[in-house]
Design a protein around this motif. Structure first.
Motif, PDB file in Angstrom:
ATOM      1  N   LEU A 134       0.811  -1.207   0.000  1.00 39.48           N
ATOM      2  CA  LEU A 134       0.000   0.000   0.000  1.00 39.48           C
ATOM      3  C   LEU A 134       0.855   1.271   0.000  1.00 39.48           C
ATOM      4  N   TRP A 136       3.343   2.326  -1.706  1.00 42.87           N
ATOM      5  CA  TRP A 136       3.783   2.947  -2.958  1.00 42.87           C
ATOM      6  C   TRP A 136       2.664   3.128  -3.974  1.00 42.87           C
ATOM      7  N   ARG A 137       1.449   3.031  -3.473  1.00 39.83           N
ATOM      8  CA  ARG A 137       0.324   3.450  -4.298  1.00 39.83           C
ATOM      9  C   ARG A 137       0.249   4.973  -4.293  1.00 39.83           C
TER      10      ARG A 137
END
Length: 380
Positions: A134, A136-137
């Motif tokens: 989550l 590096w979203r």
């Protein structure tokens, strides 16, 4: 023990200050060692941990009393934004992050106004970011941290006295130990693990060298088992190890790194005990040779002492011996140069050629804060 073996001269020629949101006494000791190894006599001021604001905003603080030449400012993202550990959503951190970066930028500008110091600011980094997909979203903490660092970088893009140290890069290159030791973080407010501290001190040294005018002007290289693998006089020009696959690609990559230095204005020279015709055939015509004859500003390929050749190279280039860095794989040759010419920085190459490029990149001696037109013309 290593510090005690070095010069204990108390009259400092470099004043350093460490400002941090965590305890950095151990880092100060390693930095002192690194600076003394290159001949500097540092005086180091370590501010109380997590007192950056008090030290910078108070004109009578110990920071300004120490009159630093060089200030290292390390603010952990987890300390600046304590909410970081309680969420994985960027939206919950946006306002806090912007405020923290604005405060940090303001402190650096105040420091510039109130002192003549060069300031090295740690990039914002957290060992807690990156463990989850989550992060590096677009709406994750990793992208949030990346944007904060871009803002910090942009704020000082044209400021010659401010430099950003990429902490994540230093962490990636460390040889051993964790970036952070959780036990010491909780017990002693230490953000940097014991294995990371030496790597960070070495990274700090790369700013002290150009600040004090210690940057070297010329890299002098042996040939056999340095620029290429094997002995050309025995293996022949076609039998040496130099190519696009191992063994051989290690030397090719090493030469690419040397070429990058030359493009920044560092002079190159050859100092090799060899038959000139054999070595020159490789330099002039080997298909995987990166550094051709015109890349070198001086060449000594003969059977004369390497000590005498180094003296001759310095004289030809009209530079001091203390402007030379000499790289050779032979421990006997290296020791002779160290004994006879202590002003030359002598680097013995590791036994494993896969570490050649790493050894070159780790040298602090060719660092500079800017590349000038004069630098670019020097090799010509």
């Amino acid at each position: 023990r290593q510090r005690r073996a070095l010069d204990a001269e108390t009259d400092p020629d470099l004043r350093v200050a460490l400002l941090s949101t965590s305890t950095v006494d151990l880092l100060a000791a390693f930095l002192d060692l690194e600076l003394r190894r290159v001949g500097l006599r540092p005086a180091t001021y370590v501010a109380p941990f997590n007192a950056i604001t008090l030290e910078v905003l108070n004109p009578g603080s110990g920071l300004y009393a120490s009159a630093p030449d060089l200030v290292y400012l390390s603010a952990a993202l987890d300390d600046l934004v304590p909410e970081l550990g309680a969420t994985s959503a960027r939206s919950e951190l946006e306002e806090k992050g912007r405020a923290a970066v604005a405060t940090l930028i303001g402190h650096v500008r105040t420091l510039l106004d109130r002192s003549a110091a060069t300031v090295v600011v740690h990039s914002l980094h957290s060992p807690t970011i990156g463990s989850s997909p989550l992060d590096w979203r677009a709406d994750g903490r990793g992208s949030w941290m990346r944007d904060l660092n871009a803002e910090l970088q942009d704020a000082f893009a044209t400021e010659r006295r401010v430099h950003i140290l990429d902490v994540a890069h230093v962490a990636a290159l460390r040889r051993e130990g964790r970036y952070e030791n959780p036990k010491m973080r909780y017990m002693a407010s230490m953000r940097y693990g014991e294995g990371f501290v030496p790597a960070l001190a070495s990274a700090y040294l790369r700013y002290a060298v150009p600040l004090k005018g210690l940057t070297k002007k010329c890299l002098v290289l042996d040939c056999d088992n340095t620029l290429w693998g094997g002995i050309v006089g025995e293996d022949g020009p076609n039998g040496i190890r130099l190519g696009n696959a191992s063994p051989g690609v290690e030397y090719h990559d090493f030469q690419l790194g040397i070429q990058a230095l030359a493009k920044r204005g560092i002079l190159l020279a050859v100092n090799s005990k060899n038959n000139p015709d054999d070595a020159l055939e490789v330099i002039r015509s080997h298909p995987w040779m990166v550094l051709r004859e015109e890349a070198f500003s001086a060449m000594r390929i003969n059977w004369i002492s390497k000590v005498e050749n180094l003296k001759s190279i310095a004289q030809e280039l009209n530079i001091g011996l203390d402007s030379l860095v000499f790289m050779d794989d032979n421990p006997v040759e290296c020791e002779q140069v160290r004994q006879m010419l202590p002003q030359v920085v002598t680097v013995q190459m590791p036994k494993d050629p896969s570490r050649y490029r790493e050894t070159l990149d780790a040298l602090p001696w060719f660092e500079s804060f800017a590349v000038t037109a004069e630098d670019l013309q020097r090799v010509e």
